[in-house]
Design a protein around this motif. Structure first.
Motif, PDB file in Angstrom:
ATOM      1  N   THR A 394      17.367   7.312  27.284  1.00 34.11           N
ATOM      2  CA  THR A 394      17.009   8.623  27.826  1.00 34.11           C
ATOM      3  C   THR A 394      18.154   9.614  27.684  1.00 34.11           C
ATOM      4  O   THR A 394      17.953  10.776  27.295  1.00 34.11           O
ATOM      5  CB  THR A 394      16.610   8.502  29.310  1.00 34.11           C
ATOM      6  OG1 THR A 394      15.516   7.592  29.431  1.00 34.11           O
ATOM      7  CG2 THR A 394      16.203   9.856  29.884  1.00 34.11           C
ATOM      8  N   PHE A 395      19.389   9.174  27.982  1.00 34.19           N
ATOM      9  CA  PHE A 395      20.554  10.057  27.854  1.00 34.19           C
ATOM     10  C   PHE A 395      20.641  10.630  26.442  1.00 34.19           C
ATOM     11  O   PHE A 395      20.815  11.837  26.243  1.00 34.19           O
ATOM     12  CB  PHE A 395      21.856   9.292  28.125  1.00 34.19           C
ATOM     13  CG  PHE A 395      21.965   8.689  29.501  1.00 34.19           C
ATOM     14  CD1 PHE A 395      21.140   9.090  30.536  1.00 34.19           C
ATOM     15  CD2 PHE A 395      22.918   7.717  29.756  1.00 34.19           C
ATOM     16  CE1 PHE A 395      21.249   8.535  31.796  1.00 34.19           C
ATOM     17  CE2 PHE A 395      23.048   7.152  31.014  1.00 34.19           C
ATOM     18  CZ  PHE A 395      22.206   7.561  32.040  1.00 34.19           C
ATOM     19  N   ILE A 396      20.529   9.742  25.459  1.00 36.91           N
ATOM     20  CA  ILE A 396      20.745  10.153  24.072  1.00 36.91           C
ATOM     21  C   ILE A 396      19.584  10.995  23.553  1.00 36.91           C
ATOM     22  O   ILE A 396      19.776  11.940  22.784  1.00 36.91           O
ATOM     23  CB  ILE A 396      20.977   8.919  23.176  1.00 36.91           C
ATOM     24  CG1 ILE A 396      22.266   8.200  23.619  1.00 36.91           C
ATOM     25  CG2 ILE A 396      21.078   9.309  21.706  1.00 36.91           C
ATOM     26  CD1 ILE A 396      22.528   6.904  22.911  1.00 36.91           C
ATOM     27  N   TYR A 397      18.366  10.678  23.980  1.00 36.18           N
ATOM     28  CA  TYR A 397      17.222  11.460  23.542  1.00 36.18           C
ATOM     29  C   TYR A 397      17.328  12.902  24.034  1.00 36.18           C
ATOM     30  O   TYR A 397      16.997  13.850  23.314  1.00 36.18           O
ATOM     31  CB  TYR A 397      15.917  10.826  24.019  1.00 36.18           C
ATOM     32  CG  TYR A 397      14.707  11.391  23.331  1.00 36.18           C
ATOM     33  CD1 TYR A 397      14.284  10.880  22.103  1.00 36.18           C
ATOM     34  CD2 TYR A 397      13.994  12.453  23.878  1.00 36.18           C
ATOM     35  CE1 TYR A 397      13.193  11.408  21.450  1.00 36.18           C
ATOM     36  CE2 TYR A 397      12.896  12.987  23.240  1.00 36.18           C
ATOM     37  CZ  TYR A 397      12.496  12.459  22.016  1.00 36.18           C
ATOM     38  OH  TYR A 397      11.418  12.994  21.360  1.00 36.18           O
ATOM     39  N   LEU A 398      17.784  13.063  25.261  1.00 43.30           N
ATOM     40  CA  LEU A 398      17.991  14.414  25.782  1.00 43.30           C
ATOM     41  C   LEU A 398      18.993  15.176  24.923  1.00 43.30           C
ATOM     42  O   LEU A 398      18.847  16.372  24.671  1.00 43.30           O
ATOM     43  CB  LEU A 398      18.484  14.354  27.226  1.00 43.30           C
ATOM     44  CG  LEU A 398      17.468  13.891  28.279  1.00 43.30           C
ATOM     45  CD1 LEU A 398      18.157  13.726  29.627  1.00 43.30           C
ATOM     46  CD2 LEU A 398      16.313  14.868  28.390  1.00 43.30           C
ATOM     47  N   GLN A 399      20.025  14.465  24.474  1.00 42.00           N
ATOM     48  CA  GLN A 399      21.024  15.072  23.597  1.00 42.00           C
ATOM     49  C   GLN A 399      20.372  15.531  22.293  1.00 42.00           C
ATOM     50  O   GLN A 399      20.646  16.625  21.797  1.00 42.00           O
ATOM     51  CB  GLN A 399      22.118  14.039  23.309  1.00 42.00           C
ATOM     52  CG  GLN A 399      23.205  14.500  22.366  1.00 42.00           C
ATOM     53  CD  GLN A 399      24.175  13.368  22.062  1.00 42.00           C
ATOM     54  OE1 GLN A 399      24.119  12.306  22.683  1.00 42.00           O
ATOM     55  NE2 GLN A 399      25.045  13.569  21.103  1.00 42.00           N
ATOM     56  N   ALA A 400      19.486  14.709  21.742  1.00 41.71           N
ATOM     57  CA  ALA A 400      18.812  15.057  20.492  1.00 41.71           C
ATOM     58  C   ALA A 400      17.921  16.281  20.666  1.00 41.71           C
ATOM     59  O   ALA A 400      17.710  17.044  19.722  1.00 41.71           O
ATOM     60  CB  ALA A 400      17.974  13.870  20.003  1.00 41.71           C
ATOM     61  N   LEU A 401      17.386  16.475  21.886  1.00 45.95           N
ATOM     62  CA  LEU A 401      16.548  17.644  22.163  1.00 45.95           C
ATOM     63  C   LEU A 401      17.371  18.914  22.342  1.00 45.95           C
ATOM     64  O   LEU A 401      16.824  19.997  22.492  1.00 45.95           O
ATOM     65  CB  LEU A 401      15.721  17.402  23.436  1.00 45.95           C
ATOM     66  CG  LEU A 401      14.588  16.387  23.346  1.00 45.95           C
ATOM     67  CD1 LEU A 401      13.948  16.190  24.719  1.00 45.95           C
ATOM     68  CD2 LEU A 401      13.539  16.820  22.331  1.00 45.95           C
ATOM     69  N   GLY A 402      18.689  18.773  22.358  1.00 46.62           N
ATOM     70  CA  GLY A 402      19.551  19.922  22.592  1.00 46.62           C
ATOM     71  C   GLY A 402      19.816  20.165  24.063  1.00 46.62           C
ATOM     72  O   GLY A 402      20.387  21.184  24.436  1.00 46.62           O
ATOM     73  N   LYS A 403      19.418  19.217  24.941  1.00 44.73           N
ATOM     74  CA  LYS A 403      19.618  19.362  26.387  1.00 44.73           C
ATOM     75  C   LYS A 403      20.939  18.696  26.781  1.00 44.73           C
ATOM     76  O   LYS A 403      20.959  17.703  27.521  1.00 44.73           O
ATOM     77  CB  LYS A 403      18.443  18.738  27.130  1.00 44.73           C
ATOM     78  CG  LYS A 403      17.119  19.464  26.908  1.00 44.73           C
ATOM     79  CD  LYS A 403      15.996  18.742  27.633  1.00 44.73           C
ATOM     80  CE  LYS A 403      14.726  19.560  27.582  1.00 44.73           C
ATOM     81  NZ  LYS A 403      14.802  20.792  28.393  1.00 44.73           N
ATOM     82  N   ALA A 404      22.026  19.231  26.288  1.00 46.75           N
ATOM     83  CA  ALA A 404      23.329  18.611  26.485  1.00 46.75           C
ATOM     84  C   ALA A 404      23.743  18.588  27.953  1.00 46.75           C
ATOM     85  O   ALA A 404      24.310  17.605  28.435  1.00 46.75           O
ATOM     86  CB  ALA A 404      24.387  19.337  25.651  1.00 46.75           C
ATOM     87  N   VAL A 405      23.459  19.653  28.683  1.00 49.79           N
ATOM     88  CA  VAL A 405      23.891  19.737  30.081  1.00 49.79           C
ATOM     89  C   VAL A 405      23.186  18.699  30.937  1.00 49.79           C
ATOM     90  O   VAL A 405      23.814  17.954  31.698  1.00 49.79           O
ATOM     91  CB  VAL A 405      23.649  21.149  30.651  1.00 49.79           C
ATOM     92  CG1 VAL A 405      23.962  21.180  32.145  1.00 49.79           C
ATOM     93  CG2 VAL A 405      24.496  22.172  29.909  1.00 49.79           C
ATOM     94  N   LEU A 406      21.865  18.618  30.809  1.00 56.54           N
ATOM     95  CA  LEU A 406      21.102  17.652  31.590  1.00 56.54           C
ATOM     96  C   LEU A 406      21.505  16.225  31.249  1.00 56.54           C
ATOM     97  O   LEU A 406      21.687  15.385  32.136  1.00 56.54           O
ATOM     98  CB  LEU A 406      19.608  17.852  31.338  1.00 56.54           C
ATOM     99  CG  LEU A 406      18.652  16.968  32.142  1.00 56.54           C
ATOM    100  CD1 LEU A 406      18.851  17.177  33.636  1.00 56.54           C
ATOM    101  CD2 LEU A 406      17.204  17.257  31.745  1.00 56.54           C
ATOM    102  N   SER A 407      21.660  15.952  29.966  1.00 55.92           N
ATOM    103  CA  SER A 407      22.075  14.619  29.531  1.00 55.92           C
ATOM    104  C   SER A 407      23.445  14.265  30.085  1.00 55.92           C
ATOM    105  O   SER A 407      23.685  13.139  30.540  1.00 55.92           O
ATOM    106  CB  SER A 407      22.095  14.560  27.997  1.00 55.92           C
ATOM    107  OG  SER A 407      22.501  13.293  27.556  1.00 55.92           O
ATOM    108  N   THR A 408      24.340  15.233  30.065  1.00 55.92           N
ATOM    109  CA  THR A 408      25.696  15.016  30.568  1.00 55.92           C
ATOM    110  C   THR A 408      25.704  14.714  32.054  1.00 55.92           C
ATOM    111  O   THR A 408      26.412  13.819  32.523  1.00 55.92           O
ATOM    112  CB  THR A 408      26.566  16.249  30.288  1.00 55.92           C
ATOM    113  OG1 THR A 408      26.624  16.471  28.881  1.00 55.92           O
ATOM    114  CG2 THR A 408      27.971  16.053  30.828  1.00 55.92           C
TER     115      THR A 408
END
Length: 472
Positions: A394-408
Motif C-alpha cells: 500500500t505504501f509503495i502504490y500510493l507513491q506510484a499514484l503520486g501521493k507522496a505525502v500520504l504514503s510518507t
C-alpha cells in the motif's frame, strides 16, 4: 515498437504487465538482498567466526540500509517521475531527471562514504556493536570494507529502477544478478580456504557491487525510450524537487527502518544483559545475532512485497498520466491479492519450519540457548507477515499514484512511531519477549490505518475524486 513507445502500458493486459515488470523487480531485489544474507550464511557457518561474526553482520546491516535508502529515493522517485512524464509526453523532463539522478547519486555516495570512514566507531556503537569486544572487532573489520564499496552499491541500486522505467526490467535484473553471483562464488573462497574472515566477506560483496554498477553504467549509454546527452546533466532544481518528492517515501521507509533496527538492537543489548542466560559474557551476542537472522528472512519476504509493488510503478504512473484510472484500480486489486498470498506463505514457513531456517545460519555450531531463542523469535517476531506485506504494498502504490505525502505519513507511522517506540516500551513490561512482540504489534496497528487508506484509494480510482500526478 514496444521498446521505444511505452503506450502499450495503457493497453496491454494488466496481469501480463504486472508479471512483466514485477517479476524481474522481485528477482532484482531478492538478489540484492542476497549480498548481506549470503555473507551472514557463510560467516555463521565458519567456526572461527560463528555467532560473533553473525552479530557483527547484524550491527553493520542497518548502515547499508542507509545507503540503500538514499539510492532508492533517487532511483524510485526518478522511475515514477519518468513514467508519468512519458505518459504525458514530456520527454525533456524524463531525460533531464535521469541525468540529475546520476549526479545526485554519485555526490551523495561519496559524502556518505566519507562520513562512515570518519565516524566508524561511534556509528557502530550506536547500533549495538559493543555488546562484547569480539563482536565489535569483527564489526569494525567488516564495516571498513563495506564503506569503501558504498559508491558502487548506491549507483547500482539507484540505476536499477531507472533501467526498469526505460522498459528493460530484465536487464535491471541481470545487472543485479551478476553482482550477487560473483559474491556467492567469492564468499566461500575468501572465508574458508583463504581464512580472510569478515574482511573476505566484505571484499566479496564489494566486488559484486562493482560489477552491478559497471553493467548499469553500460546500460545508461544505450537507453531506449530516453536518450541521455550533455543537456541531461545540468542541475534542474524544479525537476529534482519533483522526482525526489516521489522517492521520499522509499527513502523514509528505509531510513525509518534503520531507526527501528537501532532501537531493537540496543534493546537486545540492554535487556539481554538482564537475562539469566544472555547476561553471561559468552552468550551476550546471541539475541543480537538471532534477531539479525530473523530479519534476514523478513528481508527476503519483504523484498518480494516491495518488488510486486515497485514493479507496478511504471505501469501505474503511465496510466495515471494517460488518465486511465480504471486500469490503475484493477492493478491495485491484483497487487493487494498477491501481497496477502506472499504473506501467508511466509507465515507458514516461519511457523512450521523454524529449525531448518536457523540451520542455514550455522545453528549447529551454537549452544541450545541460541537454537531455542531463534525458534521463539521466528514464530513470534514474524507472526503478522500477511499484514506486513499488505502494508508495504500500500505504501509503495500510493507513491506510484503520486501521493507522496500520504504514503510518507503512514510509512513513518509504521517505522518510527510504532517501530521505534514499541520496542522501547514493551520490554519494560515483558523483557526480551517485549522486543519480539513489538514487531507484530506494529503491523497490526499500521494495518488499521492502511485499511482506511485502501478504501479511500478505491473510491478515488472509481472516479469519486481526481488524482493529481506529481509530474504536473
Amino acid at each position: 515498437m514496444e521498446q521505444n513507445n511505452p503506450s502499450y502500458l495503457a493497453t496491454e493486459n494488466i496481469g501480463k504487465l504486472m508479471s512483466k515488470y514485477a517479476v524481474p523487480c522481485i528477482i532484482s531485489l531478492l538478489v540484492g538482498a542476497l549480498y548481506n544474507i549470503v555473507d551472514q550464511i557463510f560467516i555463521a557457518n565458519a567456526a572461527y567466526l560463528g555467532s560473533y561474526g553473525n552479530a557483527a553482520n547484524t550491527v553493520v546491516f542497518p548502515l547499508t540500509v542507509i545507503a540503500l535508502g538514499i539510492a532508492v529515493m533517487i532511483g524510485d522517485g526518478t522511475c515514477a517521475f519518468v513514467s508519468i512524464s512519458l505518459g504525458a509526453n514530456r520527454r525533456d523532463d524524463a531525460h533531464r531527471s535521469i541525468g540529475n539522478a546520476i549526479l545526485l547519486c554519485v555526490i551523495g555516495s561519496i559524502v556518505l562514504t566519507a562520513v562512515y570512514l570518519l565516524l566508524q566507531e561511534p556509528i557502530l556503537t550506536a547500533f549495538g556493536g559493543r555488546v562484547n569486544a569480539e563482536t565489535f572487532a569483527h564489526a569494525k573489520e567488516y564495516f571498513f570494507w563495506i564503506a569503501l564499496g558504498i559508491p558502487f552499491y548506491m549507483f547500482g541500486q539507484a540505476m536499477n529502477p531507472i533501467i526498469r522505467s526505460d522498459g528493460s526490467p530484465k536487464f535491471a535484473m541481470f545487472a543485479t544478478l551478476a553482482g550477487a553471483v560473483a559474491n556467492i562464488i567469492l564468499d566461500p573462497i575468501f572465508i574458508f580456504p583463504l581464512k580472510m574472515g569478515m574482511m573476505g566477506a566484505a571484499i566479496a560483496t564489494v566486488i559484486g557491487q562493482i560489477l552491478t554498477a559497471a553493467l548499469s553504467l553500460w546500460y545508461l549509454c544505450h537507453m531506449k525510450t530516453v536518450a541521455l546527452g550533455r543537456s541531461s546533466f545540468g542541475f534542474f532544481g524544479h525537476l529534482m524537487k519533483r522526482f525526489l518528492a516521489l522517492g521520499v517515501t522509499s527513502f523514509l521507509a528505509q531510513i525509518s527502518l534503520v531507526f527501528s533496527m537501532a532501537a531493537v538492537q540496543n534493546m537486545c543489548a540492554k535487556y539481554g544483559a538482564m537475562d539469566a542466560i544472555f547476561g553471561q559474557a559468552e552468550y551476550a551476542q546471541i539475541p543480537l545475532a538471532v534477531l539479525g537472522i530473523v530479519m534476514k528472512f523478513f528481508q527476503i519476504a519483504i523484498s518480494i512485497a516491495i518488488g510486486l509493488a515497485a514493479g507496478c510503478i511504471p505501469v501505474v504512473g503511465y496510466n495515471i498520466g494517460a488518465g486511465r484510472k480504471d486500469r490503475a484500480k484493477q492493478l491495485f486489486t491484483y497487487l493487494l491479492t498477491a501481497e496477502a498470498a506472499v504473506g501467508i506463505v511466509a507465515l507458514l514457513i516461519v511457523e512450521l519450519l523454524p529449525h531448518p531456517l536457523i540451520g542455514i545460519f550455522g545453528a549447529g555450531n551454537e549452544s541450545v540457548y541460541y537454537t531455542d531463542f531463534a525458534v521463539k523469535s521466528f514464530r513470534t517476531y514474524l507472526c503478522m507477515m500477511p499484514l506486513a506485506m499488505i502494508n508495504k504494498g500500500t505504501f509503495i502504490y500510493l507513491q506510484a499514484l503520486g501521493k507522496a505525502v500520504l504514503s510518507t505519513i503512514i510509512s513513518l507511522t509504521r517505522e518510527i512511531i510504532f517501530g521505534v517506540f514499541l520496542p522501547i516500551i514493551m520490554p519494560i513490561f515483558m523483557g526480551l519477549d517485549g522486543i519480539l512482540f513489538s514487531f507484530p504489534a506494529a503491523d497490526i496497528l499500521t494495518f488499521l490505518i492502511a485499511a482506511a487508506i485502501i478504501a479511500r484509494v478505491y473510491r478515488e480510482l472509481s472516479g469519486g475524486h481526481a488524482i493529481r500526478a506529481a509530474a504536473q
